[in-house]
Design a protein around this motif. Structure first.
Motif, PDB file in Angstrom:
ATOM      1  N   GLY A 152      16.180   1.819  -7.738  1.00  0.00           N
ATOM      2  CA  GLY A 152      16.970   0.955  -6.859  1.00  0.00           C
ATOM      3  C   GLY A 152      16.499   0.985  -5.426  1.00  0.00           C
ATOM      4  O   GLY A 152      17.269   1.234  -4.518  1.00  0.00           O
ATOM      5  N   PHE A 153      15.239   0.738  -5.184  1.00  0.00           N
ATOM      6  CA  PHE A 153      14.736   0.778  -3.832  1.00  0.00           C
ATOM      7  C   PHE A 153      13.983  -0.506  -3.501  1.00  0.00           C
ATOM      8  O   PHE A 153      13.575  -1.251  -4.385  1.00  0.00           O
ATOM      9  CB  PHE A 153      13.794   1.978  -3.623  1.00  0.00           C
ATOM     10  CG  PHE A 153      12.585   1.953  -4.516  1.00  0.00           C
ATOM     11  CD1 PHE A 153      11.443   1.276  -4.143  1.00  0.00           C
ATOM     12  CD2 PHE A 153      12.601   2.614  -5.736  1.00  0.00           C
ATOM     13  CE1 PHE A 153      10.338   1.241  -4.969  1.00  0.00           C
ATOM     14  CE2 PHE A 153      11.506   2.587  -6.567  1.00  0.00           C
ATOM     15  CZ  PHE A 153      10.357   1.901  -6.186  1.00  0.00           C
ATOM     16  N   ILE A 154      13.825  -0.738  -2.210  1.00  0.00           N
ATOM     17  CA  ILE A 154      13.008  -1.845  -1.723  1.00  0.00           C
ATOM     18  C   ILE A 154      11.915  -1.216  -0.880  1.00  0.00           C
ATOM     19  O   ILE A 154      12.195  -0.471   0.055  1.00  0.00           O
ATOM     20  CB  ILE A 154      13.837  -2.833  -0.870  1.00  0.00           C
ATOM     21  CG1 ILE A 154      14.951  -3.464  -1.710  1.00  0.00           C
ATOM     22  CG2 ILE A 154      12.924  -3.901  -0.272  1.00  0.00           C
ATOM     23  CD1 ILE A 154      15.930  -4.285  -0.897  1.00  0.00           C
ATOM     24  N   LEU A 155      10.695  -1.506  -1.217  1.00  0.00           N
ATOM     25  CA  LEU A 155       9.560  -0.966  -0.478  1.00  0.00           C
ATOM     26  C   LEU A 155       9.120  -1.993   0.562  1.00  0.00           C
ATOM     27  O   LEU A 155       8.700  -3.092   0.218  1.00  0.00           O
ATOM     28  CB  LEU A 155       8.411  -0.655  -1.436  1.00  0.00           C
ATOM     29  CG  LEU A 155       7.183   0.007  -0.838  1.00  0.00           C
ATOM     30  CD1 LEU A 155       7.553   1.354  -0.218  1.00  0.00           C
ATOM     31  CD2 LEU A 155       6.130   0.200  -1.910  1.00  0.00           C
ATOM     32  N   ALA A 165      -2.144  -8.820   3.474  1.00  0.00           N
ATOM     33  CA  ALA A 165      -2.944  -9.703   2.621  1.00  0.00           C
ATOM     34  C   ALA A 165      -4.182  -8.987   2.087  1.00  0.00           C
ATOM     35  O   ALA A 165      -4.633  -9.258   0.967  1.00  0.00           O
ATOM     36  CB  ALA A 165      -3.356 -10.960   3.394  1.00  0.00           C
ATOM     37  N   ALA A 166      -4.707  -8.039   2.865  1.00  0.00           N
ATOM     38  CA  ALA A 166      -5.904  -7.306   2.436  1.00  0.00           C
ATOM     39  C   ALA A 166      -5.608  -6.343   1.288  1.00  0.00           C
ATOM     40  O   ALA A 166      -6.513  -5.930   0.567  1.00  0.00           O
ATOM     41  CB  ALA A 166      -6.499  -6.550   3.620  1.00  0.00           C
ATOM     42  N   GLY A 167      -4.358  -5.978   1.095  1.00  0.00           N
ATOM     43  CA  GLY A 167      -3.988  -5.085  -0.001  1.00  0.00           C
ATOM     44  C   GLY A 167      -2.660  -4.412   0.259  1.00  0.00           C
ATOM     45  O   GLY A 167      -2.379  -4.009   1.386  1.00  0.00           O
ATOM     46  N   HIS A 168      -1.844  -4.337  -0.780  1.00  0.00           N
ATOM     47  CA  HIS A 168      -0.533  -3.709  -0.650  1.00  0.00           C
ATOM     48  C   HIS A 168      -0.059  -3.211  -2.020  1.00  0.00           C
ATOM     49  O   HIS A 168      -0.627  -3.578  -3.048  1.00  0.00           O
ATOM     50  CB  HIS A 168       0.499  -4.677  -0.051  1.00  0.00           C
ATOM     51  CG  HIS A 168       0.677  -5.926  -0.859  1.00  0.00           C
ATOM     52  ND1 HIS A 168      -0.121  -7.026  -0.679  1.00  0.00           N
ATOM     53  CD2 HIS A 168       1.532  -6.234  -1.860  1.00  0.00           C
ATOM     54  CE1 HIS A 168       0.240  -7.964  -1.539  1.00  0.00           C
ATOM     55  NE2 HIS A 168       1.246  -7.507  -2.269  1.00  0.00           N
ATOM     56  N   ILE A 169       0.964  -2.416  -2.015  1.00  0.00           N
ATOM     57  CA  ILE A 169       1.556  -1.896  -3.255  1.00  0.00           C
ATOM     58  C   ILE A 169       2.261  -3.043  -3.966  1.00  0.00           C
ATOM     59  O   ILE A 169       3.019  -3.779  -3.333  1.00  0.00           O
ATOM     60  CB  ILE A 169       2.538  -0.750  -2.953  1.00  0.00           C
ATOM     61  CG1 ILE A 169       1.795   0.423  -2.309  1.00  0.00           C
ATOM     62  CG2 ILE A 169       3.269  -0.305  -4.220  1.00  0.00           C
ATOM     63  CD1 ILE A 169       2.694   1.531  -1.816  1.00  0.00           C
ATOM     64  N   PRO A 170       2.018  -3.215  -5.266  1.00  0.00           N
ATOM     65  CA  PRO A 170       2.698  -4.285  -6.008  1.00  0.00           C
ATOM     66  C   PRO A 170       4.216  -4.186  -5.865  1.00  0.00           C
ATOM     67  O   PRO A 170       4.788  -3.096  -5.971  1.00  0.00           O
ATOM     68  CB  PRO A 170       2.266  -4.050  -7.456  1.00  0.00           C
ATOM     69  CG  PRO A 170       0.973  -3.303  -7.347  1.00  0.00           C
ATOM     70  CD  PRO A 170       1.102  -2.445  -6.115  1.00  0.00           C
ATOM     71  N   GLY A 171       4.851  -5.317  -5.584  1.00  0.00           N
ATOM     72  CA  GLY A 171       6.302  -5.363  -5.434  1.00  0.00           C
ATOM     73  C   GLY A 171       6.783  -5.123  -4.011  1.00  0.00           C
ATOM     74  O   GLY A 171       7.961  -5.285  -3.716  1.00  0.00           O
ATOM     75  N   ALA A 172       5.870  -4.715  -3.130  1.00  0.00           N
ATOM     76  CA  ALA A 172       6.257  -4.464  -1.740  1.00  0.00           C
ATOM     77  C   ALA A 172       6.623  -5.781  -1.052  1.00  0.00           C
ATOM     78  O   ALA A 172       6.056  -6.827  -1.346  1.00  0.00           O
ATOM     79  CB  ALA A 172       5.129  -3.776  -0.983  1.00  0.00           C
TER      80      ALA A 172
END
Length: 188
Positions: A152-155, A165-172
């Protein structure tokens, strides 16, 4: 003053600072405050508490049933002993709800807790709408550990759009620091 005298002076000052630091930390005496809330656990409702910083205080719970044996719907007294662990500020939130339901709490009690240098506790109750939005910055390792325990968190990724845009954790969710305002902040 010769070199040997300077060295002795530095050693003496260092030892005095250690003694002073030891005396200062020895003056912390854990203290406690008692908080009593009424509830009715026979209907499934209970008080669920969360501590903002668990290194500052510890909370122990005791529930005393106030009704006659076997009587459903009788009240209980929830007693919470708040003990100081170290100096600092934190918050303590109580929600009266059924733990298995995904509904809003029937009642919310919010306390700002201050532990002074000597261990004394002060607790100030705030209205839920006065509750401050807070966050905790964690290391990547601690974040992975926390995310594995709870779904139950929001990253939030607060980097600039081009970094996101260059890269991030999926779902962030990308939300730059500059775009965070009281108006676009959502409370759970």
């Amino acid at each position: 003053m010769g070199r040997e005298e300077k060295t002795k002076t530095i050693v003496i000052l260092f030892l005095l600072s250690l003694i002073f630091a030891g005396c200062k930390s020895a003056s912390f005496n854990s203290s406690e405050k008692i908080l009593e809330l009424r509830g009715n656990p026979t209907t499934g409702y209970t008080w669920i508490y969360t501590i903002g910083d668990e290194s500052i205080i510890r909370v122990d719970e005791d529930i005393q049933y106030l009704g006659k044996e076997g009587m459903v719907g009788a009240p209980s007294l929830f007693t919470y002993t708040v003990r100081s662990l170290k100096q600092g500020n934190t918050n303590l939130k109580f929600e009266y709800k059924r733990p298995w339901e995904d509904k809003k709490a029937e009642e919310v009690r919010f306390f700002e807790v201050t532990v002074k240098e000597n261990g004394k506790i002060t607790m100030t109750e705030k209205k839920p709408e006065e509750e401050k939005l807070t966050y905790k910055s964690v290391s990547m390792a601690e974040g992975i550990k926390l995310m594995s325990k709870d779904s139950g968190f929001i990253l939030l990724d607060v980097r600039r759009p081009e970094e996101f845009a260059a890269g991030h954790i999926p779902g962030a969710v990308q939300l730059t620091n500059e775009s965070m305002t009281k108006e676009n902040t959502v409370r759970p």
